[in-house]
Write an enzyme that holds these catalytic residues in place. Sequence first.
Site: not given
Ligand code: PGA
Length: 252
Positions: A9, A11, A95, A97, A167, A173, A213
């Site tokens: 992903n 982003k 997601h 976000e 998640e 992140g 992560s």
């Molecule tokens: P990350 O993001 O691996 O940077 O923690 C995962 C995601 O948001 O799908």
Amino acid sequence: MRRPLIVGNWKLHKTLGETLELVNAIKTGSENSTEVDIAVAPVFTALSVARATLAESRVGLAAQNCYPEKQGAFTGEVSPALLKDIGCLFVILGHSERRQLFGEDGAFINRKVHAVIKEGLVAILCIGETLAQREAGTTFDILATQLREGLQKISAEDMKQVVIAYEPVWAIGTGKTATPEQAEEVHAFIRSLLASTFDAGVAQSTRILYGGSVKPDNVDNLMAQPDLDGALVGGASLKSADFLRIINFQKS
Ligand code: PGA
């Protein structure tokens, strides 16, 4: 058996030039990774460039979001039909976000899941608890609610086009990964919910990815868990060496 699926992903990252460079590296580096399904989700504006490079490769194309209508007066939105047209196989939905920054609720996400399935694409439905919810002991309630809302009026047959991504918001992140045991506990719980909502067949065949992560140094232990069927990778999917190492996880 469930085939592992690793999705990058991206982003809001990567120009067209950077996209080309990264997809080329992933295409070449994944040629021998025949035991795993792979997809990357660039920004909308880079999908076409990524598609041209990945057309003859093992790497599928995913979108990061969509709008649940085919066409019409919806300024700024992109439909599953257009994503299919550009060569996407998967669409990431719900997601955290999107939920937190763009106010998406369960009903809206459910409309998107339906729209994606109707177009013949695979919905990657993300669910996850915040740190406050985990500390308050409501993780399972939150996940059950998000799953129920997201899969409202989805049939057992439709579930062939659904992947769940767990998640934990506190792990996205942040560099804080759920331990393999924490992730497995939740994945097993999600699978039990799928069994009670649908049937044992759906529970056994639905892929449940872990995201938050995921890195080269923790993917092996995570993937060793019986109910982890892959990963949704953010930060580490932006570097080809890291993403290729994750694709080539070794269950430890
Ligand atoms: P990350 O993001 O691996 O940077 O923690 C995962 C995601 O948001 O799908």
